[in-house]
Enzyme design. Structure first.
Site, PDB file in Angstrom:
ATOM      1  CE  LYS A 208      -3.546   2.400   2.621  1.00 53.26           C
ATOM      2  NZ  LYS A 208      -4.484   2.327   3.730  1.00 53.26           N
ATOM      3  NE  ARG A 230      -3.633   7.648   5.958  1.00 52.53           N
ATOM      4  CZ  ARG A 230      -4.319   8.173   6.955  1.00 52.53           C
ATOM      5  NH1 ARG A 230      -3.754   8.404   8.124  1.00 52.53           N
ATOM      6  NH2 ARG A 230      -5.597   8.493   6.794  1.00 52.53           N
ATOM      7  CE  LYS A 261      -5.949   1.891  -0.477  1.00 49.49           C
ATOM      8  NZ  LYS A 261      -6.390   1.944   0.881  1.00 49.49           N
ATOM      9  CE1 TYR A 326     -14.969   3.157  -2.707  1.00 50.22           C
ATOM     10  CE2 TYR A 326     -13.066   3.580  -4.115  1.00 50.22           C
ATOM     11  CZ  TYR A 326     -13.611   3.386  -2.860  1.00 50.22           C
ATOM     12  OH  TYR A 326     -12.799   3.408  -1.759  1.00 50.22           O
TER      13      TYR A 326
HETATM   14  C1  PBG Z   1      -7.516   3.224   5.629  1.00 43.94           C
HETATM   15  C2  PBG Z   1      -7.787   3.156   4.170  1.00 43.94           C
HETATM   16  C3  PBG Z   1      -7.597   4.145   3.190  1.00 43.94           C
HETATM   17  C4  PBG Z   1      -8.112   3.610   2.000  1.00 43.94           C
HETATM   18  C5  PBG Z   1      -8.550   2.327   2.281  1.00 43.94           C
HETATM   19  N1  PBG Z   1      -8.337   2.064   3.621  1.00 43.94           N
HETATM   20  C6  PBG Z   1      -7.083   5.533   3.301  1.00 43.94           C
HETATM   21  C7  PBG Z   1      -5.677   5.806   3.603  1.00 43.94           C
HETATM   22  O1  PBG Z   1      -4.860   4.906   3.788  1.00 43.94           O
HETATM   23  O2  PBG Z   1      -5.372   6.975   3.708  1.00 43.94           O
HETATM   24  C8  PBG Z   1      -8.179   4.313   0.672  1.00 43.94           C
HETATM   25  C9  PBG Z   1      -9.192   3.791  -0.290  1.00 43.94           C
HETATM   26  C10 PBG Z   1      -9.498   4.688  -1.428  1.00 43.94           C
HETATM   27  O3  PBG Z   1      -8.888   5.756  -1.644  1.00 43.94           O
HETATM   28  O4  PBG Z   1     -10.423   4.337  -2.168  1.00 43.94           O
HETATM   29  N2  PBG Z   1      -6.206   3.246   5.998  1.00 43.94           N
END
Ligand code: PBG
Length: 338
Positions: A208, A230, A261, A326
């Site tokens: 991620k 983050r 992701k 989505y």
């Molecule tokens: C929670 C999380 C996030 C997303 C999924 N779980 C946000 C982030 O990490 O800031 C993002 C999903 C999206 O943008 O569709 N940590």
């Protein structure tokens, strides 16, 4: 007439039957996972302004929505919860009556065959909006880190395993830790097994990235960090080999499904993970990937349906077995029309 061997006018491609027969990659509703945002209250179905076509749902309205998802042939949903109150630890996250726990029970009562995955993270629940426990920065730490403190990896693991366990108790089929703390898959696996939830799976957000494409989601989930960002715990976009190490670690710790992701800016990572590992691979077509197309389509600059189908096909072609998107419901409808 060309004399080059192998050259033929490709008239055959003009027929859709031929194109169908030659297709190497299929996109079907059965490959998709639909995200749902759950809120407190009654009879709520409120469109999320940054993600047109997606809604905040109250628990009472969820079963009907999930029945529709199931009828469209989409096998799974992934749940995100917005708590009534936030606090530094995110207490509602692991409460038996938390919003996600209520939602899982309602869905599983109404549509037991539908697979329910829950996002396991702290950022929606914490007052500071970070994905873990924040401690005051120790004096010896001269690193940049967060301006107001340090993220405590191991303390976070304890909270995450409580969250995962409470989701399993509510009836979730699979938990999906998205926090990017080190060691969380192993700790969650152990906690689930000790409580005899051996059959509850783990979908790990393994690779991620610290991405700008999460922008619209942070409005949907009300989860922006209140200070800092983050980058300390999510991956640095230029790194590919590190993603392979993250995936290998999560698999070694017991992940059933690994995820990359975002998806579209990281198709190369999806391909490399696919080539290296045999495990089920998910990709998250994130909020920014969705909303930028929506915005352009609203101006008449892009054909949403064609762009969405092309994007999702490219994610499948790169090697993802399943895609969180989505567009899942739209895709199911579009594909049934063609
Ligand atoms: C929670 C999380 C996030 C997303 C999924 N779980 C946000 C982030 O990490 O800031 C993002 C999903 C999206 O943008 O569709 N940590």
């Amino acid at each position: 007439m060309s004399t080059f061997p192998g050259y033929r006018p490709r008239r055959l491609r003009c027929s859709s039957g031929f194109r169908q027969l030659m297709r190497e990659t299929l996109l079907t509703p059965a490959d998709l996972i639909y995200p749902l945002f759950v809120v407190h209250g009654k009879n709520v179905c409120q469109e999320i302004s940054s993600m047109p076509g997606n809604y905040h749902w109250s628990v009472d309205r969820l079963p009907a929505e999930v029945e529709e998802v199931a009828e469209l042939g989409i096998p799974a949903v992934i749940l995100f919860g917005l708590p009534a109150e936030k606090d530094p630890l995110g207490e509602e996250n692991f409460s038996p009556d938390g919003i996600v726990q209520q939602a899982v029970r309602a869905i599983k009562d109404a549509v037991p065959e539908q697979m329910v995955i829950t996002d396991v993270c702290m950022c929606e629940y914490t007052s500071h909006g970070h994905c873990g426990v924040i401690h005051e920065r120790p004096a010896y730490c001269k690193g940049k880190g967060l301006p107001n403190g340090c993220l405590d990896n191991d303390a976070t693991l304890q909270v995450l395993s409580k969250v995962a366990l409470s989701h399993a108790e509510a009836g979730a089929d699979m938990v999906a830790p998205s926090d990017m703390m080190d060691g969380r898959v192993g700790v969650i696996r152990t906690a689930l097994d000790e409580a005899h939830y051996e059959c509850v799976g783990i979908m790990s957000y393994a690779a991620k990235y610290a991405s700008a494409f999460y922008g619209p989601f942070r409005e949907a989930a009300d989860s922006p960090p209140q200070f800092g960002d983050r980058t300390g715990y999510q991956m640095d976009p230029p790194n590919a080999r590190e993603a392979l190490r993250e995936v290998a670690m999560d698999l070694a710790e017991g992940a059933d499904v690994v995820m990359v992701k975002p998806a579209l800016p990281y198709l190369d990572i999806i391909r490399q993970v696919r080539d290296r590992f045999d495990h089920p691979l998910a990709a998250y077509n994130v909020s920014g990937e969705y909303s930028m197309v929506k915005a352009a389509a609203a101006r008449g600059w892009l054909d949403e349906r064609r762009v969405a189908l092309e994007t999702l096909t490219s994610i499948r072609r790169a090697g993802a077995d399943m895609v969180i998107t989505y567009w899942a419901k739209d895709v199911a409808r579009w594909l049934s029309e063609t």
